[in-house]
Design a protein around this motif. Structure first.
Motif, PDB file in Angstrom:
ATOM      1  N   SER A  91       0.742  -1.274  -0.097  1.00 46.84           N
ATOM      2  CA  SER A  91      -0.006   0.199  -0.037  1.00 46.84           C
ATOM      3  C   SER A  91       0.809   1.110  -0.031  1.00 46.84           C
ATOM      4  O   SER A  91       0.496   2.159  -0.691  1.00 46.84           O
ATOM      5  N   MET A  92       1.942   1.031   0.899  1.00 50.44           N
ATOM      6  CA  MET A  92       2.765   2.582   1.007  1.00 50.44           C
ATOM      7  C   MET A  92       4.106   2.052  -0.021  1.00 50.44           C
ATOM      8  O   MET A  92       4.942   3.447   0.268  1.00 50.44           O
ATOM      9  N   GLY A  93       4.349   1.077  -0.345  1.00 46.67           N
ATOM     10  CA  GLY A  93       5.608   1.142  -1.215  1.00 46.67           C
ATOM     11  C   GLY A  93       6.640   0.401  -0.309  1.00 46.67           C
ATOM     12  O   GLY A  93       6.501   0.244   0.914  1.00 46.67           O
ATOM     13  N   ILE A  94       7.613   0.033  -1.110  1.00 43.23           N
ATOM     14  CA  ILE A  94       8.781  -0.778  -0.322  1.00 43.23           C
ATOM     15  C   ILE A  94       9.442  -0.048   0.646  1.00 43.23           C
ATOM     16  O   ILE A  94       9.935  -0.305   1.807  1.00 43.23           O
TER      17      ILE A  94
ATOM     18  N   ARG B 147      17.033   4.514  -1.772  1.00 40.76           N
ATOM     19  CA  ARG B 147      18.123   4.778  -2.731  1.00 40.76           C
ATOM     20  C   ARG B 147      18.356   3.434  -3.515  1.00 40.76           C
ATOM     21  O   ARG B 147      19.051   3.141  -4.429  1.00 40.76           O
ATOM     22  N   LYS B 148      18.070   2.223  -2.589  1.00 43.15           N
ATOM     23  CA  LYS B 148      18.281   0.882  -3.122  1.00 43.15           C
ATOM     24  C   LYS B 148      17.422   0.683  -4.216  1.00 43.15           C
ATOM     25  O   LYS B 148      17.638  -0.201  -5.243  1.00 43.15           O
ATOM     26  N   GLU B 149      16.415   1.269  -4.339  1.00 41.52           N
ATOM     27  CA  GLU B 149      15.518   1.343  -5.440  1.00 41.52           C
ATOM     28  C   GLU B 149      14.870   0.091  -5.663  1.00 41.52           C
ATOM     29  O   GLU B 149      14.489  -0.515  -6.878  1.00 41.52           O
ATOM     30  N   VAL B 150      14.302  -0.646  -4.687  1.00 42.50           N
ATOM     31  CA  VAL B 150      13.655  -1.852  -4.735  1.00 42.50           C
ATOM     32  C   VAL B 150      12.515  -1.536  -5.167  1.00 42.50           C
ATOM     33  O   VAL B 150      11.416  -0.612  -4.642  1.00 42.50           O
ATOM     34  N   LYS B 151      11.600  -2.075  -6.268  1.00 40.76           N
ATOM     35  CA  LYS B 151      10.544  -2.068  -6.663  1.00 40.76           C
ATOM     36  C   LYS B 151       9.317  -3.356  -6.776  1.00 40.76           C
ATOM     37  O   LYS B 151       9.998  -4.152  -6.822  1.00 40.76           O
ATOM     38  N   LEU B 152       8.359  -2.988  -6.712  1.00 40.44           N
ATOM     39  CA  LEU B 152       7.195  -4.110  -6.532  1.00 40.44           C
ATOM     40  C   LEU B 152       6.365  -3.814  -7.849  1.00 40.44           C
ATOM     41  O   LEU B 152       6.355  -2.676  -8.591  1.00 40.44           O
ATOM     42  N   GLN B 153       6.036  -4.958  -8.327  1.00 41.82           N
ATOM     43  CA  GLN B 153       4.853  -4.943  -9.534  1.00 41.82           C
ATOM     44  C   GLN B 153       3.593  -4.020  -9.227  1.00 41.82           C
ATOM     45  O   GLN B 153       2.881  -3.283  -9.883  1.00 41.82           O
ATOM     46  N   SER B 154       3.270  -4.119  -7.835  1.00 43.00           N
ATOM     47  CA  SER B 154       2.008  -3.441  -7.386  1.00 43.00           C
ATOM     48  C   SER B 154       2.356  -1.876  -7.205  1.00 43.00           C
ATOM     49  O   SER B 154       3.498  -1.510  -6.869  1.00 43.00           O
ATOM     50  N   ASN B 155       1.615  -1.038  -7.287  1.00 45.30           N
ATOM     51  CA  ASN B 155       1.290   0.329  -7.152  1.00 45.30           C
ATOM     52  C   ASN B 155       1.461   0.536  -5.591  1.00 45.30           C
ATOM     53  O   ASN B 155       0.641  -0.069  -4.899  1.00 45.30           O
ATOM     54  N   ASP B 156       2.288   1.521  -5.174  1.00 44.79           N
ATOM     55  CA  ASP B 156       1.770   1.941  -3.690  1.00 44.79           C
ATOM     56  C   ASP B 156       1.083   3.197  -3.858  1.00 44.79           C
ATOM     57  O   ASP B 156       0.562   3.975  -4.651  1.00 44.79           O
ATOM     58  N   VAL B 157       0.483   3.343  -2.621  1.00 46.30           N
ATOM     59  CA  VAL B 157      -0.598   4.538  -2.437  1.00 46.30           C
ATOM     60  C   VAL B 157      -0.195   5.951  -2.683  1.00 46.30           C
ATOM     61  O   VAL B 157      -1.038   6.628  -2.829  1.00 46.30           O
ATOM     62  N   TRP B 158       1.066   6.318  -2.555  1.00 46.48           N
ATOM     63  CA  TRP B 158       1.634   7.682  -2.862  1.00 46.48           C
ATOM     64  C   TRP B 158       1.204   8.204  -3.758  1.00 46.48           C
ATOM     65  O   TRP B 158       0.797   9.674  -4.061  1.00 46.48           O
ATOM     66  N   ARG B 159       1.180   7.610  -5.106  1.00 45.64           N
ATOM     67  CA  ARG B 159       0.649   8.119  -6.276  1.00 45.64           C
ATOM     68  C   ARG B 159      -0.864   8.641  -6.165  1.00 45.64           C
ATOM     69  O   ARG B 159      -1.218   9.631  -6.742  1.00 45.64           O
TER      70      ARG B 159
END
Length: 733
Positions: free
Chosen positions: A81-84, A412-424
């Motif tokens: 929900s809020m990102g990695i 900074r590590k820029e770990v990303k998920l396929q799902s979108n986080d809530v911040w957008r």
């Protein structure tokens, strides 16, 4: 391959949660809480703690019914929900907190175990007993998760029997009166709360098992809220019972008083040992699963993501949790461990609640089957950080600093998920509401907030045009750069995704980039100026390079006429390719009596220029040509007043031209030959005289440095520059 065993609501969520809630704090410290806080004080502490537990339980339950919940419990919910960065930083804190809570439960077990059998009761004795218990429970978890969960049923039965034994018992320590609040010499309520709070954190034990549940979307809300509600009833009932049954002085000093008043002491002993060991077991089962889920998402080292067997048991993660738990056991002080655990959990719960609030407020795709009021999440967030602030402000800031460090490290590590986080969704919602607010207000006489459409093609000097455009747009202005691709033969437009241009220079300057196909440059500029923008943030300024060699172009003349009709501010930059912007140290603003609107726009631009880092030591001059022999002191006084109102520090120079009557541009050539940037207003002229104006302006540009021509729109105020009646057509140039 064997099918992975899944658990239902009772075994997978309710039982591990209620066993952790009715654990070491209830048996070993609830009496101490009542003794120090008084009956009403204890009930208040229990209720405040449960407000946080209930709001967090409601929030996480609602989020859990919106999307599929995978392994990792609360970490999974937050990261999706809020990102990695936030999910990972809270997940790390939560996994450490869970591991330390194992130490909390086992030190509580050691206190009771050693006292019952007459073993040593020093800190080192508790450390030894706690370590042995940790090894045995870890071995049980390694053997079988299913076996560990089945053992919980017997422990739950033992706790129920122990509570019956306690409530059925008699006491030799009945107080003469029941103190409602803390008495003299009692421990401060903040400390009492911090030690009690881990009692209500147990509901996360069930959530941590999310990856092992048959129906997590159903089991988590039902099991979690049932466990929290059941725990609240038991704690209040037991607090009232102890307040009326046992003297507060005894409650403060005797941690094993419940065994002494029970009708059958061994039942209480079994309940204490079962509760503490099962709580520790819940942490041993849940903590490694959080760490494993984070490692699968590459937040923590991947070695902890590896599992064994058909159920992918997190063996490596379990060993890490074992090490952290053992470090906690070596602390040896239950009260110290309880305060540390409280901070970790309060921080995590605060972010869980704000996660739900943001999801429900901003995410249009948030459709949970378990619906609650949005303010519940906000209340839980405020309660968590309010309590942290009251408990230990330094510890709160330390916890936030640790979480912040983890957050920026993961970012900074820029770990990303396929799902979108809530911040957008949050930003989209903020922008949407902001646009509606702006669009609802009439912008008459408001300060100029530039929204610039910039036309610049790729060239060796494009960066300077971009740089100046961003400078004159100010800190909050918007710049959208358009690259026009001329292709008269192919009228197929670029796809929307292809029209967006992102590169490092745009990102660094904060400029939006677009590219579009056009039949020709002039019609392209006209079309974009006519249709680009949307309510609330309509573009108000067009900026481009000065068009040399187009003095006889009818298309250019038509474009200019349209832009003037649309009432844009116009900015044309003639860039000195040799000297560029020099030393960024001098700016000249040239005024004439007919420049009333242009003058105000120039002063606004000057204000933005001196705020830019490269121009912060700039000397600004306002130069006024006095063609009518007016007293220079009068002119200087009037201009000083205008400049003062707009808060720009400038040098004013009056050039008396009544006798010589030199052409305006000739005077500019004399005075601004070495100026780094010169601003000159574009006078009002009939469109048929554009060619004459362009030719004379081209001649000016051959003799001075970089120049910005300014034509203000009608929404700018007219500065009173009229000193006497003056004729001022194109002939002034």
């Amino acid at each position: 391959m064997a099918k992975k065993k899944k658990f239902g609501t009772f075994a997978g969520v309710f039982t591990p949660s209620i066993l952790t809630i009715l654990g070491v704090i209830m048996y070993m410290r609830l009496g101490w809480v009542v003794g120090n806080a008084g009956l009403l004080g204890a009930i208040l502490i229990i209720i405040i703690a449960h407000v946080i537990a209930v709001t967090t339980g409601l929030s996480v339950s609602s989020v859990a019914t919106d999307k599929k919940i995978g392994a990792g419990g609360i970490y999974y919910v937050l990261s999706r929900s809020m990102g990695i960065p936030i999910g990972g930083s809270i997940g790390i804190a939560l996994s450490v907190g869970t591991a330390l809570s194992i130490a909390l439960y086992l030190i509580g077990f050691s206190e009771s175990f050693n006292a019952y059998f007459g073993f040593g009761t020093s800190v080192n004795d508790f450390r030894l007993t706690g370590t042995i218990a940790l090894i045995i429970l870890t071995a049980l978890a390694l053997i079988s998760t299913s076996l560990a969960l089945k053992a919980q049923y017997f422990i739950l039965a033992a706790i129920a029997v122990s509570l019956i034994a306690i409530f059925s018992g008699t006491s030799e320590f009945v107080p003469e009166s029941v103190p409602l609040f803390s008495t003299e010499g009692a421990v401060p309520l903040e400390v009492v709360f911090a030690i009690f709070f881990p009692a209500v954190t147990g509901f996360t034990a069930g959530i941590a098992m999310s990856g092992d549940l048959k129906e997590p979307n159903r089991s988590i809300p039902v099991g979690t809220l049932s466990a929290i509600g059941g725990g609240l009833v038991v704690y209040i009932a037991l607090a009232v019972f102890m307040a009326y049954t046992i003297n507060p002085d005894v409650l403060k000093t005797d941690y094993n008083i419940l065994m002494k008043i029970a009708i059958f002491a061994p039942a209480v002993v079994a309940g204490i040992w079962g509760a503490t060991l099962s709580s520790a077991l819940g942490g041993i089962l849940g903590g490694p699963r959080i760490l494993q889920a984070m490692s699968i998402d590459k937040v923590t080292p991947k070695i902890f993501g590896k599992g064994k067997g058909s159920n992918n048991e997190p063996v490596n993660a379990l060993l890490m949790v074992f090490i952290i738990a053992e470090a906690g056991i070596l602390i040896g002080e239950l009260d110290v461990i309880a305060r540390v655990v409280s901070m970790f959990y309060l921080t995590a719960y605060g972010f869980i609640n704000i996660s739900y609030f943001l999801e429900s407020w901003a995410n249009p795709d948030f459709q949970p089957s378990f619906k609650i009021k949005r303010w519940i999440g906000l209340l839980g967030f405020a309660a968590c950080f309010g309590v942290m602030f009251k408990l230990d402000m330094i510890a709160m800031f330390a916890a936030l600093a640790v979480i912040g460090g983890l957050y920026f490290g993961l970012q900074r590590k820029e770990v990303k998920l396929q799902s979108n986080d809530v911040w957008r969704s949050v930003w989209e919602n903020v922008v949407n509401k902001g646009l509606k607010k702006i669009d609802a207000e009439v912008d008459e006489n408001s300060n100029w907030n530039p929204n610039i459409i910039l036309f610049s093609g790729k060239s060796d000097h494009q960066s300077y045009l971009l740089e100046l455009c961003k400078t004159v747009s100010g800190r909050t202005g918007i710049v959208t750069n358009f690259k026009l691709i001329v292709n008269a033969k192919d009228d197929t437009p670029l796809k929307k995704t292809e029209q967006v241009v992102r590169n490092e220079s745009f990102k660094e300057l904060g400029i939006f980039g677009r590219q579009v196909k056009v039949e020709n440059i002039y019609s392209g500029i006209t079309n974009i100026a006519t249709v680009f923008g949307f309510s609330g943030v309509e573009p108000n300024t067009i900026m481009m390079g000065w068009p040399k060699g187009l003095e006889n172009s009818e298309e250019y003349a038509k474009m200019t006429e349209t832009l003037l009709y649309l009432d844009y501010n116009l900015l044309y930059l003639d860039f000195d390719r040799k000297n560029k912007f020099g030393n960024y140290s001098t700016v000249d603003l040239w005024w004439r009596e007919t420049d009333s609107k242009n003058a105000e726009m120039m002063l606004n631009i000057a204000r933005f220029i001196i705020a830019a880092p490269k121009w912060n030591n700039t000397n600004i001059r306002v130069l006024f040509v006095n063609n009518n022999n007016v007293d220079s002191t009068l002119i200087n006084s009037k201009i000083s007043k205008l400049v003062e109102d707009l808060r720009v520090n400038v040098e004013i120079r009056i050039i008396n031209n009544a006798v010589e009557q030199k052409p305006f541009y000739n005077i500019i050539e004399e005075q601004s030959a070495s100026t780094d940037l010169t601003l000159v207003g574009i006078p009002n002229y009939k469109i048929e005289k554009q060619a004459e104006f362009v030719i004379k302006t081209n001649q000016l540009f051959e003799t001075i440095g970089s120049t910005l021509l300014v034509k203000a729109a009608n929404n700018f105020n007219e500065l009173d520059l009229t000193l006497i009646e003056a004729n001022s057509e194109i002939t002034e140039s």
